[in-house]
Motif scaffolding. Structure first.
Motif, short mmCIF file in Angstrom:
data_model
loop_
_atom_site.label_atom_id
_atom_site.label_comp_id
_atom_site.label_asym_id
_atom_site.label_seq_id
_atom_site.Cartn_x
_atom_site.Cartn_y
_atom_site.Cartn_z
N PHE A 47 95.04 1.51 48.66
CA PHE A 47 95.16 2.23 49.91
C PHE A 47 94.92 3.74 49.78
CE2 PHE A 47 97.66 -1.63 50.47
CZ PHE A 47 97.01 -2.14 51.58
N VAL A 93 93.79 5.81 53.26
CA VAL A 93 94.55 5.78 54.51
C VAL A 93 94.90 7.19 55.00
CG1 VAL A 93 95.48 3.47 54.14
CG2 VAL A 93 96.74 5.44 53.29
N SER A 113 91.40 2.56 55.91
CA SER A 113 92.42 1.49 55.88
C SER A 113 92.58 0.92 54.48
CB SER A 113 92.03 0.37 56.84
OG SER A 113 91.94 0.83 58.15
N ARG A 117 88.30 -2.62 53.32
CA ARG A 117 88.68 -2.79 54.71
C ARG A 117 87.88 -1.81 55.58
NH1 ARG A 117 93.25 -3.11 51.70
NH2 ARG A 117 94.60 -4.90 52.04
N ASN A 120 89.01 2.68 61.14
CA ASN A 120 89.34 2.53 62.56
C ASN A 120 89.07 3.83 63.30
OD1 ASN A 120 90.63 -0.16 62.47
ND2 ASN A 120 92.07 0.88 61.14
N GLU A 122 90.44 5.87 66.11
CA GLU A 122 91.77 5.85 66.70
C GLU A 122 91.83 6.41 68.11
OE1 GLU A 122 94.54 7.58 63.90
OE2 GLU A 122 94.72 5.54 63.09
N GLU A 169 86.57 -0.91 64.98
CA GLU A 169 86.47 -0.89 63.52
C GLU A 169 85.09 -0.45 63.08
OE1 GLU A 169 89.71 -4.16 62.06
OE2 GLU A 169 87.65 -4.86 62.36
#
Length: 188
Positions: A47, A93, A113, A117, A120, A122, A169
């Motif tokens: 992460f 992240v 993320s 992954r 995003n 936001e 995404e």
């Protein structure tokens, strides 16, 4: 056996040369603002991956300078040593990049993320009209990232019933694991 070892070494040098040529040809801003960097290591923290790159001791690199690959934005310099720099990559992240989309010209912030992954975008109101497959570029608004650097592509748009925002995404096209050489862009 000696010839085989020499040939393997030449193949490796040839691949590194191709990667460097591709990287340098992707530079489109003022060439004097670029420095080369080579990957030293990347942490295994899923992460908060931390990329460490080797830099020249006399290079004019500062914190918040941008790390680029031939495929686009990789991250930004978080801390500097004499011969190395730590980079927060897009997948982290803690990463947030102001973006603009190619077709709809909508602004937002892409956050990471974790490795493997998608990112995003936001706080996007449901009235926004993003398109699947739309390319995402840096907007240059925050002053850290120069305008127009490729970030990724929109792969999913979900209208969640229990939220006032869309879930958008973005797939990052570059991975810090698949690259050995980078350009550091000194933002003006």
């Amino acid at each position: 056996k000696k010839l085989r070892v020499i040939n393997q070494f030449l193949e490796k040098v040839s691949k590194e040369n191709e990667e460097l040529n591709s990287l340098w040809s992707s530079a489109r801003l003022n060439f004097d603002n670029y420095s080369f960097a080579r990957k030293r290591s990347i942490s295994s923290n899923e992460f908060q991956p931390l990329l460490v790159v080797d830099i020249h001791s006399k290079s004019n690199i500062d914190i918040d300078d941008v790390l680029l690959s031939s495929k686009g934005l990789v991250g930004k310099i978080e801390s500097l040593g004499v011969y190395s720099a730590e980079v927060v990559v897009l997948h982290d992240v803690r990463s947030s990049v102001p973006i603009i989309t190619e077709k709809s010209k909508l602004h937002g912030n892409v956050t990471g993320s974790g490795i493997g992954r998608p990112g995003n975008i936001e706080y996007i109101k449901k009235t926004a009209s993003y398109e699947l497959g739309e390319k995402v570029y840096t907007s240059g608004i925050a002053g850290v990232y120069p305008e127009g650097i490729f970030v990724g592509e929109i792969i999913s748009i979900d209208d969640l019933t229990d939220s006032e925002f869309l879930k958008v995404e973005v797939s990052f096209m570059q991975s810090p694991f698949n690259q050995d050489f980078y350009l550091i862009y000194k933002n003006e």
